[in-house]
Structure formats: structure tokens, C-alpha cells
Design a protein around this motif. Sequence first.
Motif, PDB file in Angstrom:
ATOM      1  N   ASP A   9       8.812   0.173   4.560  1.00 49.22           N
ATOM      2  CA  ASP A   9       8.542  -1.111   5.191  1.00 49.22           C
ATOM      3  C   ASP A   9       7.406  -1.822   4.453  1.00 49.22           C
ATOM      4  O   ASP A   9       6.395  -2.198   5.038  1.00 49.22           O
ATOM      5  N   GLU A  10       7.568  -1.977   3.145  1.00 50.42           N
ATOM      6  CA  GLU A  10       6.551  -2.603   2.312  1.00 50.42           C
ATOM      7  C   GLU A  10       7.181  -2.990   0.983  1.00 50.42           C
ATOM      8  O   GLU A  10       8.061  -2.291   0.475  1.00 50.42           O
ATOM      9  N   LEU A  11       6.764  -4.134   0.443  1.00 56.63           N
ATOM     10  CA  LEU A  11       7.180  -4.499  -0.904  1.00 56.63           C
ATOM     11  C   LEU A  11       6.317  -3.737  -1.890  1.00 56.63           C
ATOM     12  O   LEU A  11       5.092  -3.877  -1.897  1.00 56.63           O
ATOM     13  N   VAL A  12       6.951  -2.911  -2.715  1.00 56.56           N
ATOM     14  CA  VAL A  12       6.240  -2.121  -3.719  1.00 56.56           C
ATOM     15  C   VAL A  12       6.841  -2.420  -5.083  1.00 56.56           C
ATOM     16  O   VAL A  12       8.028  -2.160  -5.316  1.00 56.56           O
ATOM     17  N   VAL A  13       6.027  -2.990  -5.969  1.00 57.53           N
ATOM     18  CA  VAL A  13       6.445  -3.271  -7.337  1.00 57.53           C
ATOM     19  C   VAL A  13       5.692  -2.302  -8.241  1.00 57.53           C
ATOM     20  O   VAL A  13       4.482  -2.425  -8.409  1.00 57.53           O
ATOM     21  N   PRO A  14       6.371  -1.310  -8.814  1.00 57.43           N
ATOM     22  CA  PRO A  14       5.659  -0.271  -9.579  1.00 57.43           C
ATOM     23  C   PRO A  14       5.136  -0.782 -10.916  1.00 57.43           C
ATOM     24  O   PRO A  14       5.500  -1.870 -11.385  1.00 57.43           O
ATOM     25  N   ASP A  15       4.290   0.019 -11.538  1.00 59.42           N
ATOM     26  CA  ASP A  15       3.702  -0.318 -12.837  1.00 59.42           C
ATOM     27  C   ASP A  15       4.785  -0.656 -13.857  1.00 59.42           C
ATOM     28  O   ASP A  15       5.832  -0.003 -13.924  1.00 59.42           O
ATOM     29  N   GLY A  16       4.508  -1.679 -14.649  1.00 60.29           N
ATOM     30  CA  GLY A  16       5.394  -2.014 -15.755  1.00 60.29           C
ATOM     31  C   GLY A  16       6.645  -2.779 -15.397  1.00 60.29           C
ATOM     32  O   GLY A  16       7.487  -3.034 -16.264  1.00 60.29           O
ATOM     33  N   THR A  17       6.795  -3.199 -14.152  1.00 59.76           N
ATOM     34  CA  THR A  17       7.988  -3.954 -13.752  1.00 59.76           C
ATOM     35  C   THR A  17       7.959  -5.351 -14.368  1.00 59.76           C
ATOM     36  O   THR A  17       6.918  -6.001 -14.410  1.00 59.76           O
ATOM     37  N   GLU A  18       9.107  -5.805 -14.813  1.00 61.36           N
ATOM     38  CA  GLU A  18       9.189  -7.117 -15.442  1.00 61.36           C
ATOM     39  C   GLU A  18      10.362  -7.892 -14.860  1.00 61.36           C
ATOM     40  O   GLU A  18      11.478  -7.376 -14.777  1.00 61.36           O
ATOM     41  N   VAL A 169      10.510  -0.945  -4.263  1.00 56.35           N
ATOM     42  CA  VAL A 169      10.972  -1.009  -2.878  1.00 56.35           C
ATOM     43  C   VAL A 169      10.938  -2.458  -2.403  1.00 56.35           C
ATOM     44  O   VAL A 169       9.891  -3.108  -2.440  1.00 56.35           O
ATOM     45  N   ILE A 170      12.097  -2.959  -1.977  1.00 55.53           N
ATOM     46  CA  ILE A 170      12.204  -4.292  -1.381  1.00 55.53           C
ATOM     47  C   ILE A 170      12.544  -4.096   0.089  1.00 55.53           C
ATOM     48  O   ILE A 170      13.591  -3.531   0.417  1.00 55.53           O
ATOM     49  N   PRO A 171      11.680  -4.525   1.012  1.00 57.40           N
ATOM     50  CA  PRO A 171      11.891  -4.222   2.435  1.00 57.40           C
ATOM     51  C   PRO A 171      13.037  -5.026   3.043  1.00 57.40           C
ATOM     52  O   PRO A 171      13.593  -5.936   2.411  1.00 57.40           O
ATOM     53  N   ARG A 172      13.371  -4.698   4.262  1.00 56.79           N
ATOM     54  CA  ARG A 172      14.430  -5.392   4.990  1.00 56.79           C
ATOM     55  C   ARG A 172      14.120  -6.873   5.154  1.00 56.79           C
ATOM     56  O   ARG A 172      12.972  -7.275   5.304  1.00 56.79           O
ATOM     57  N   ASN A 173      15.183  -7.698   5.104  1.00 58.07           N
ATOM     58  CA  ASN A 173      15.096  -9.144   5.344  1.00 58.07           C
ATOM     59  C   ASN A 173      14.226  -9.875   4.330  1.00 58.07           C
ATOM     60  O   ASN A 173      13.712 -10.962   4.600  1.00 58.07           O
ATOM     61  N   ALA A 174      14.065  -9.298   3.151  1.00 58.27           N
ATOM     62  CA  ALA A 174      13.250  -9.931   2.116  1.00 58.27           C
ATOM     63  C   ALA A 174      14.099 -10.919   1.316  1.00 58.27           C
ATOM     64  O   ALA A 174      15.331 -10.846   1.277  1.00 58.27           O
ATOM     65  N   SER A 175      13.407 -11.831   0.644  1.00 53.60           N
ATOM     66  CA  SER A 175      14.045 -12.759  -0.287  1.00 53.60           C
ATOM     67  C   SER A 175      13.252 -12.719  -1.586  1.00 53.60           C
ATOM     68  O   SER A 175      12.063 -13.053  -1.602  1.00 53.60           O
ATOM     69  N   VAL A 176      13.903 -12.308  -2.663  1.00 56.03           N
ATOM     70  CA  VAL A 176      13.239 -12.151  -3.957  1.00 56.03           C
ATOM     71  C   VAL A 176      13.977 -12.987  -4.978  1.00 56.03           C
ATOM     72  O   VAL A 176      15.188 -12.824  -5.174  1.00 56.03           O
ATOM     73  N   GLY A 177      13.253 -13.909  -5.632  1.00 52.93           N
ATOM     74  CA  GLY A 177      13.890 -14.755  -6.618  1.00 52.93           C
ATOM     75  C   GLY A 177      12.899 -15.325  -7.607  1.00 52.93           C
ATOM     76  O   GLY A 177      11.695 -15.033  -7.566  1.00 52.93           O
ATOM     77  N   ASP A 178      13.392 -16.167  -8.489  1.00 53.04           N
ATOM     78  CA  ASP A 178      12.570 -16.736  -9.547  1.00 53.04           C
ATOM     79  C   ASP A 178      11.548 -17.720  -8.990  1.00 53.04           C
ATOM     80  O   ASP A 178      10.485 -17.928  -9.579  1.00 53.04           O
ATOM     81  N   GLU A 179      11.834 -18.323  -7.841  1.00 55.97           N
ATOM     82  CA  GLU A 179      10.909 -19.288  -7.246  1.00 55.97           C
ATOM     83  C   GLU A 179       9.938 -18.630  -6.279  1.00 55.97           C
ATOM     84  O   GLU A 179       8.769 -19.031  -6.201  1.00 55.97           O
ATOM     85  N   ALA A 180      10.376 -17.644  -5.524  1.00 59.25           N
ATOM     86  CA  ALA A 180       9.493 -17.034  -4.521  1.00 59.25           C
ATOM     87  C   ALA A 180       9.941 -15.622  -4.187  1.00 59.25           C
ATOM     88  O   ALA A 180      11.130 -15.295  -4.232  1.00 59.25           O
ATOM     89  N   VAL A 199       4.403 -15.398  -4.392  1.00 60.89           N
ATOM     90  CA  VAL A 199       4.463 -14.193  -3.554  1.00 60.89           C
ATOM     91  C   VAL A 199       3.936 -14.542  -2.169  1.00 60.89           C
ATOM     92  O   VAL A 199       2.802 -15.014  -2.026  1.00 60.89           O
ATOM     93  N   ARG A 200       4.749 -14.277  -1.142  1.00 65.72           N
ATOM     94  CA  ARG A 200       4.387 -14.533   0.255  1.00 65.72           C
ATOM     95  C   ARG A 200       4.509 -13.222   1.020  1.00 65.72           C
ATOM     96  O   ARG A 200       5.598 -12.638   1.077  1.00 65.72           O
ATOM     97  N   ALA A 201       3.414 -12.743   1.608  1.00 68.95           N
ATOM     98  CA  ALA A 201       3.439 -11.444   2.262  1.00 68.95           C
ATOM     99  C   ALA A 201       2.346 -11.365   3.316  1.00 68.95           C
ATOM    100  O   ALA A 201       1.513 -12.275   3.455  1.00 68.95           O
ATOM    101  N   GLU A 202       2.336 -10.251   4.080  1.00 68.95           N
ATOM    102  CA  GLU A 202       1.299 -10.026   5.089  1.00 68.95           C
ATOM    103  C   GLU A 202      -0.058  -9.815   4.417  1.00 68.95           C
ATOM    104  O   GLU A 202      -1.045 -10.452   4.773  1.00 68.95           O
ATOM    105  N   THR A 203      -0.125  -8.907   3.465  1.00 66.02           N
ATOM    106  CA  THR A 203      -1.282  -8.703   2.600  1.00 66.02           C
ATOM    107  C   THR A 203      -0.759  -8.510   1.190  1.00 66.02           C
ATOM    108  O   THR A 203       0.408  -8.144   0.997  1.00 66.02           O
TER     109      THR A 203
END
Length: 286
Positions: A9-18, A169-180, A199-203
Amino acid sequence: MAIRRDPLDELVVPDGTEAKEVALETDGDVLVGARSTVEFGVRGRNVLAGENVEFGGDIEADGDCRLDMWCDVADNVLVGQDAYIGERVHIGGKLKVAGDLDIGDDVDIEEGFEANGWIVIRNPMPTIVLLFVYLKHLLVIGEEDTAQRLISQLVDEDDDEQPSTEPLVIPRNASVGDEAWRVSTPATIGDDCRLHGNVRAETIDVGADCNVFGSLRARGDVTVGPRTRIHGDLTTRNGDVVVAEDARILGDVSSVDLELGPEAEVDGTIRADGEISMGTTERDPE
């Protein structure tokens, strides 16, 4: 007994992601929660997606790929090992599987499919739904070690080949794209990442040596690591902001309290309702 946070239940972008023009690339696994939209294609080791997930490009998995019911993939699905495709999945291109294929009812593959191993046509169990429910139960009763072993067994049966990086990890009901990138959960971005979009998130916690071509906005605290560049504004509604040494914000900063490390830069306007503290570099004694 305390109830622990669900690690999925968290957006996690690991090291080196492009984030490139057509795909989101990582060296590790990719886990996508139900009802999420990923406007990119994705490239990773194992790719697992929950129900009703939309992908705007290709899926390329070096290992296994598991897509639950009602997923929609705009282009091709290329799998280096085994594939598990739930019922009513739509694939806009080809499905190519180097290993076995387990495929459900009413699956629409516009350009056909190929598999070098066994092909089983039936309605497979929605593995991602079961995974999420069972993991949450294990965490509630405090069985964290068992939950970790379950994840390891599902995404990789050979411990010797496990990637050194953590999963994307992309959590439930997320929207990931080139704009946001929009999530209603905390967001953690690792080191050496290059991302496009606001990037729009809780923290938000951004690691070192990153380039984020967009703004950061959170309800709570925001941390920017050393030598990171944020090409936009940094805004928090009720939280504090920490900008580490030699980081640069190419826009405005708005927060409650603000802490700037040595050599940190803010190109725009600073608005802080509370305290502003500025670190200084060490100087040789005179």
C-alpha cells in the motif's frame, strides 16, 4: 496487537528506475495493484498486476507475468518464462511466452499468441487478489517473515537469481503517466531515478542523484535527497520539507517548516508558515 502497514500500500520506485518515452524500466520485479492505470509500457523481471489494470504500452517480463481478470494491455506482452492470464483480459498486440501459458476464458489477444511450453486454457485463480488478501492477513497477525517468504516464492522460485533491487510497487487505484503520478498513499523514490511527471502522494521521499521532471505535491512531509533535481514546484499542505545538500528545486517551495542543507538551492519563492533553517558547509578554522 498492533496492525502493521501493508507493504504493497505504497508507491515504491526502486533505485535506478527510468521512465522513458514508451516504457517504465526497472531491474527488479513490478507489482501493480488493482484498478490502476499505467500509461507507459513496463519492463522488469517478473510483472504481476491485479484486477482491471490498464497498461498503455508493451509488457516485457524477463521472468513470469501474471495478469488478473479484466486487465487491458495496449500492445504486446513478451514473457521470458511462464505467463498466467486471467479471464476477460485484452491484449492489443501479440502474446509471446517462452515457457508455459495458463490462460482464462474470454481472453482477447488481437494478434494471436505463441508459447513454447504447455498451454492450459481455463479460468485460473486470480492470483494477485489472493496474494493481496493473504498478505494482509499475515501482516495483521504479525507473520512478517511468512509474508516475505510468500512474496519470494511467488515472484522467484530460485533464490540464487533474485535481483539486488527491490520491486517497483504501484498501489491500488493509482494513475502513473508522463504527465502525473497520482497515488493516495506514501511515495518513496530511490536513488539514481529519472522520472517524468508531477508526483502527487500522501508523503514523498526522493533519494539521491535523481532527476524528476515535474513538481512534487503532498499532504504531509516531503524529503529530497542529496544532489537531486526537481524540475518544478515543491508543495505540501500540512507537512515539513527537507532539501538535502546540493539538491536543487527549480521552482517554488511551500511548507510548514523548511530545512535546507548545505549548498541546496531553490530557484523560486519560498513560503513557510513555520521555521526555515539553512545548513552551512564546514569551514577551516582561521
